[in-house]
Design an enzyme around this catalytic site. Structure first.
Site, short mmCIF file in Angstrom:
data_model
loop_
_atom_site.label_atom_id
_atom_site.label_comp_id
_atom_site.label_asym_id
_atom_site.label_seq_id
_atom_site.Cartn_x
_atom_site.Cartn_y
_atom_site.Cartn_z
N GLU C 78 -37.28 -42.78 -16.49
CA GLU C 78 -36.86 -43.16 -15.16
C GLU C 78 -35.61 -42.47 -14.87
OE1 GLU C 78 -37.85 -45.62 -13.20
OE2 GLU C 78 -39.63 -46.57 -14.35
N ARG C 88 -39.50 -61.16 -9.71
CA ARG C 88 -41.12 -61.55 -9.23
C ARG C 88 -41.33 -62.88 -10.10
NH1 ARG C 88 -45.73 -61.13 -10.41
NH2 ARG C 88 -45.54 -59.58 -12.08
N CYS C 141 -36.32 -54.49 -16.83
CA CYS C 141 -36.05 -53.18 -17.50
C CYS C 141 -35.20 -52.30 -16.54
CB CYS C 141 -37.63 -52.45 -16.98
SG CYS C 141 -38.95 -52.89 -18.24
N HIS C 165 -40.64 -46.12 -19.21
CA HIS C 165 -41.69 -47.06 -19.09
C HIS C 165 -42.94 -46.59 -19.63
CE1 HIS C 165 -39.57 -49.80 -15.85
NE2 HIS C 165 -39.94 -50.49 -16.58
#
Lengths: 211, 211, 211, 211
Positions: C78, C88, C141, C165
């Site tokens: 990232e 979510r 994350c 990831h």
């Protein structure tokens, strides 16, 4: 020339099926051919007889069945129907066949008589994605495509028939992330082009491949 | 029991084909069955005869052809082979058939004799994704599957045969963004489980569907 | 040199998380750097403090947090963490923040100090798919990546830190059709290569883009 | 209220860009707000100044930049712009920045001032897929979004600004297999709904998440 065009009714969790939504909006005449429109049930045991009766009473030259293929990115004319019912979910009669032949004395498979290469090319020329599909699945879509071919082989040798899958409508993918869709206007445009091509190609061969 | 397992050689821009990479690493015996391994050419006109000769000379009880299906997410046993060659690209002999029947007097399609439902379930039990495929395409993979079935229908009535597609290897997708892959170890594990299942199911029917 | 590598514990419906499965299998030393391994909770309110305490007590030169990104096709270092929690789904403490800043006085975002271009290139050289990601999401994350950067900005100016990831494991996609996965061996191989690259690039700049 | 809406011109191999195709077809007034429409060049070094001059001369209350995101399945309002230019391909001036900051003295990132949650919800209510995006990439789209935010931070503190990505048009995916698309009519419908929402939400907060 008379063309019978059918579309399935909604099934599973969907309240709408792009197939009959498209079919019912087709013009009554395309390239001088008369278009007969018929909604048929998403039901293994009933859909075949509904179409059969319409063939018997209306004597169409062509039958084009249209169905929804959620997850596909464009209009996909089907090349072949296979002698297998195998439902991942139950149909609208709550019937779910598992690994059943459709007709005990039918062929393993039948190719369509429609000019799928030319149809695909015509849809693309209108600026819409399209490709030939090699499998209509093992649900009601393949079932009706197979049934019409079986009746053709046993009863209506002059008939030409085939199947086209169309994608979800945009409204069907609002709660299905990363699922492709196509607008109803584009569905109609694509099906009209495909039918025009069927009429124009009548009596000619369809040999070229498409990529 | 003797099982002939074939894998195609590399084609197009790829220098490696997961099919024969997997096949050549299979043990020589699986569940007491002898495994015969054969690399076959990605060539429409030659692959059928190579397999035919091996069937004639080695008398296998089963033939399992393995091929690469770039873009698929797991191992996919094929249910049916169709009588159609239609290459999107040329083969290794630079031959590209367009809409050709494979055998003029062959059936439109043949179902596999392999227990694809049980095979898929067994692969999943090992923690690997797998599903039944309804189309092996119209390239060399479908061609060899069809050819073996055609020979079965005309020459080797006792033979049982089928096809399995496996995904790209990770190394093949380094420069193909958003393409799924599977490691060679997992390919081997999955094919071994599938073969074990073929042996165990020998003589039994394979009726249950898998989702 | 000391490198703290963390991996999240399982969350939601999954019983396994490839992140800590990979981290706990790393060697204790990579390219002469000591590897400290830490499982951290998938919990917005707790994960930051767990990592903070380890930084305070172990004084690592680098922190590399590893997490699962279901749906991605390869390892994705990232580039940036943003000041936003927006779940979510709820975390393992049943806490689900909606549109909350992570730190009221934090920057809108922080870039990583890790050489993500070189890391991605090194993973690819091993034959594994990898690309730089521009978003770590707004779940736990991104939260831990942001938290470590915030602590760096306010407390540990010498620290270098970042996030990677990794995809689902094959076993996680058996019942998730058309989801990409990567084997645990390949996860470990890729993370080791990335860490090697971090060590080799220490003190050098990372300017080239990767495609 | 005045809203400046911009759309990029075509770039790379495409002869059409859905962004300005959509923008130029917007009504001149939406929910009583005046819509100013501007085509801007897909050029890192020029697009910022073109928008800057329009802000200086027309004094809009809002700026909404629209761009194409090939591969996305619906309209995606962007949440954040980052201080990074990194082109996978060259722009229309044949310029390709690699890992460059956009503004040496700019923030690492800026959040949009637009009510992206409410906008996404409004588009969905029209039956069109939409979700919030967490990355506008590192090409010209992110560049213009960042530039407008930078000018806002340094020059126009009252301005509210943001970016929306829209999918390929159907005509753009005819030769791109398995790529999602959206019709121009649906693009227009979605952008109009988003702008309506911006006007209605003016002065109110946008706190709810959307899934």
């Amino acid at each position: 020339m008379k063309i019978l065009v059918t579309g399935f009714d909604p099934f599973s969790t969907d309240k709408i099926n792009p197939a009959f939504e498209t079919v019912k909006r087709l013009p009554d005449s395309i390239a001088d051919a008369t278009i007969l429109k018929l909604e048929i049930p998403t039901a293994f045991k009933r859909c075949g007889e509904v179409v059969h009766q319409e063939i018997v009473s209306a004597h169409p030259d062509y039958v084009l069945n249209v169905g929804q293929a959620g997850g596909r990115f464009g209009i996909t004319p089907e090349r072949i129907a296979i002698n297998l019912d195998d439902g991942r979910i139950a149909d609208n009669d709550n019937y779910r066949p598992i690994n059943q032949p459709i007709e005990a004395d039918g062929a393993t498979a039948y190719f369509t008589q429609l000019p799928v290469n030319a149809m695909t090319r015509a849809i693309r020329k209108e600026g819409l994605p399209s490709s030939i599909s090699l499998s209509a699945g093992t649900y009601v879509c393949n079932h009706i495509m197979y049934e019409v071919q079986y009746r053709r082989a046993t009863e209506f040798p002059e008939l030409k028939a085939g199947f086209m899958h169309i994608p979800f409508l945009p409204t069907q993918v609002v709660n299905r992330p990363n699922m492709p869709s196509q607008s109803l206007d584009d569905d109609i445009c694509g099906v009209v082009e495909a039918i025009k091509t069927m009429v124009e190609m009548d009596g000619r061969s369809d040999v070229d491949s498409i990529e």
